[in-house]
Design a protein around this motif. Structure first.
Motif, mmCIF file in Angstrom:
data_model
loop_
_atom_site.group_PDB
_atom_site.id
_atom_site.type_symbol
_atom_site.label_atom_id
_atom_site.label_comp_id
_atom_site.label_asym_id
_atom_site.label_seq_id
_atom_site.Cartn_x
_atom_site.Cartn_y
_atom_site.Cartn_z
ATOM 1 N N GLN A 136 -42.672 -26.023 23.326
ATOM 2 C CA GLN A 136 -42.952 -24.922 24.251
ATOM 3 C C GLN A 136 -44.350 -24.387 23.954
ATOM 4 O OE1 GLN A 136 -40.672 -23.504 26.477
ATOM 5 N NE2 GLN A 136 -38.933 -24.756 25.868
ATOM 6 N N ARG A 137 -45.012 -23.852 24.958
ATOM 7 C CA ARG A 137 -46.302 -23.181 24.774
ATOM 8 C C ARG A 137 -45.990 -21.705 24.508
ATOM 9 N NH1 ARG A 137 -51.279 -24.849 25.632
ATOM 10 N NH2 ARG A 137 -50.513 -26.706 26.712
ATOM 11 N N ILE A 138 -46.337 -21.228 23.317
ATOM 12 C CA ILE A 138 -45.959 -19.887 22.866
ATOM 13 C C ILE A 138 -47.132 -18.919 23.007
ATOM 14 C CG2 ILE A 138 -45.047 -18.512 20.946
ATOM 15 C CD1 ILE A 138 -43.127 -20.730 21.976
ATOM 16 N N GLY A 139 -46.891 -17.807 23.689
ATOM 17 C CA GLY A 139 -47.902 -16.766 23.840
ATOM 18 C C GLY A 139 -47.820 -15.722 22.749
ATOM 19 N N ALA A 140 -46.591 -15.314 22.383
ATOM 20 C CA ALA A 140 -46.431 -14.255 21.383
ATOM 21 C C ALA A 140 -45.091 -14.394 20.668
ATOM 22 C CB ALA A 140 -46.508 -12.881 22.047
ATOM 23 N N VAL A 141 -45.096 -13.977 19.411
ATOM 24 C CA VAL A 141 -43.874 -13.886 18.605
ATOM 25 C C VAL A 141 -43.785 -12.448 18.115
ATOM 26 C CG1 VAL A 141 -42.663 -14.673 16.534
ATOM 27 C CG2 VAL A 141 -43.981 -16.313 17.907
ATOM 28 N N VAL A 142 -42.631 -11.839 18.320
ATOM 29 C CA VAL A 142 -42.386 -10.457 17.920
ATOM 30 C C VAL A 142 -41.334 -10.466 16.809
ATOM 31 C CG1 VAL A 142 -41.570 -8.191 18.700
ATOM 32 C CG2 VAL A 142 -42.946 -9.634 20.233
ATOM 33 N N VAL A 143 -41.617 -9.762 15.708
ATOM 34 C CA VAL A 143 -40.709 -9.717 14.567
ATOM 35 C C VAL A 143 -40.398 -8.259 14.246
ATOM 36 C CG1 VAL A 143 -40.380 -10.336 12.136
ATOM 37 C CG2 VAL A 143 -41.731 -11.837 13.632
ATOM 38 N N ALA A 144 -39.101 -7.919 14.216
ATOM 39 C CA ALA A 144 -38.668 -6.565 13.853
ATOM 40 C C ALA A 144 -38.196 -6.566 12.403
ATOM 41 C CB ALA A 144 -37.543 -6.102 14.769
ATOM 42 N N ASN A 145 -38.759 -5.672 11.619
ATOM 43 C CA ASN A 145 -38.451 -5.566 10.193
ATOM 44 C C ASN A 145 -37.215 -4.694 9.973
ATOM 45 O OD1 ASN A 145 -38.707 -5.784 7.421
ATOM 46 N ND2 ASN A 145 -40.757 -4.906 7.327
ATOM 47 N N ARG A 146 -36.651 -4.831 8.826
ATOM 48 C CA ARG A 146 -35.509 -4.009 8.405
ATOM 49 C C ARG A 146 -35.979 -2.577 8.183
ATOM 50 N NH1 ARG A 146 -31.532 -5.884 3.452
ATOM 51 N NH2 ARG A 146 -30.266 -4.003 3.445
ATOM 52 N N LYS A 147 -35.118 -1.593 8.460
ATOM 53 C CA LYS A 147 -35.523 -0.197 8.288
ATOM 54 C C LYS A 147 -34.754 0.543 7.207
ATOM 55 C CE LYS A 147 -32.680 1.872 11.924
ATOM 56 N NZ LYS A 147 -32.675 2.538 13.211
ATOM 57 N N ASP A 148 -33.613 0.020 6.771
ATOM 58 C CA ASP A 148 -32.789 0.755 5.815
ATOM 59 C C ASP A 148 -33.164 0.479 4.362
ATOM 60 O OD1 ASP A 148 -31.876 -1.862 5.963
ATOM 61 O OD2 ASP A 148 -29.774 -1.329 5.717
ATOM 62 N N CYS A 149 -33.858 -0.611 4.105
ATOM 63 C CA CYS A 149 -34.176 -0.986 2.726
ATOM 64 C C CYS A 149 -35.117 -2.181 2.742
ATOM 65 C CB CYS A 149 -32.872 -1.340 2.002
ATOM 66 S SG CYS A 149 -32.999 -2.522 0.662
ATOM 67 N N CYS A 150 -35.849 -2.337 1.700
ATOM 68 C CA CYS A 150 -36.502 -3.610 1.356
ATOM 69 C C CYS A 150 -37.488 -4.137 2.386
ATOM 70 C CB CYS A 150 -35.438 -4.668 1.064
ATOM 71 S SG CYS A 150 -34.023 -4.065 0.146
ATOM 72 N N TRP A 151 -38.058 -3.277 3.218
ATOM 73 C CA TRP A 151 -38.960 -3.715 4.285
ATOM 74 C C TRP A 151 -40.222 -4.378 3.752
ATOM 75 C CZ3 TRP A 151 -37.255 1.221 3.426
ATOM 76 C CH2 TRP A 151 -38.139 2.062 2.757
ATOM 77 N N ASP A 152 -40.583 -4.100 2.493
ATOM 78 C CA ASP A 152 -41.797 -4.685 1.926
ATOM 79 C C ASP A 152 -41.662 -6.180 1.637
ATOM 80 O OD1 ASP A 152 -39.925 -3.919 -0.034
ATOM 81 O OD2 ASP A 152 -41.457 -3.915 -1.589
#
Length: 172
Positions: free
Chosen positions: A84-100
């Motif tokens: 597939q030809r990819i324009g964008a990838v969106v990633v949502a991080n965890r918010k309750d712990c360990c986001w680093d």
């Protein structure tokens, strides 16, 4: 000279527009159509499919995040079944712990199954629940991987959205 200034101003404005970053994306997220996998599963609530469930909920106990064991260069991968030809990838991080933990993760796109495909971008900012959009400028590949290269780590993230190339929108 009077004719030169408007032309110069136009070129400056045009130049700024050309160097501005754009994500190329369509409205439909194609990630749910793919087949997800990951290097390991820390707990039954952290399965690979959770990252494409359409839910950006960042609390692990809500069963919408993935979680690997502590592995060397941990990864999550999505098989799109065909290039597939990819324009964008969106990633949502965890918010309750360990986001680093997600800091330094690379998003890779290509046709190799071993997570050695070209890098679309690297997640450099991590905050609780932060949503990162990476502009991939039409990179082509069957596989989209998120890999934390070169370190022993637990990979956790809560949603991955993949948008094929389409209309231009500002990358934020």
């Amino acid at each position: 000279m009077a004719h030169f200034l408007p032309s110069l101003l136009f070129m400056v404005v045009l130049g700024v527009a050309l160097v501005d970053s754009y994500c190329v994306e369509k409205g439909k997220n194609i990630a749910p159509e793919g087949k997800p996998s990951q290097i390991s599963v820390y707990h039954a609530n952290g399965n690979a499919v959770n990252a494409i469930d359409g839910n950006r909920e960042g609390t692990y106990r809500m069963k919408s995040c993935i979680l690997t064991k502590s592995d060397s260069s941990p990864w999550w991968r999505l098989d799109l079944h065909e290039p597939q030809r990819i324009g964008a990838v969106v990633v949502a991080n965890r918010k309750d712990c360990c986001w680093d933990r997600l800091k330094g993760a690379e998003v890779r796109i290509g046709n190799a199954t071993r997570n050695q495909n070209p890098v679309c971008g690297t997640i450099t900012e991590t905050e609780p629940g932060l949503v990162t959009r990476l502009c991939c400028a039409g990179m082509v590949g069957r596989y989209v991987s998120i890999v934390i290269p070169g370190r022993e780590e637990i990979l956790n993230l809560c949603e991955v959205e993949i948008y094929p190339e389409g209309i231009e929108k500002p990358c934020v």
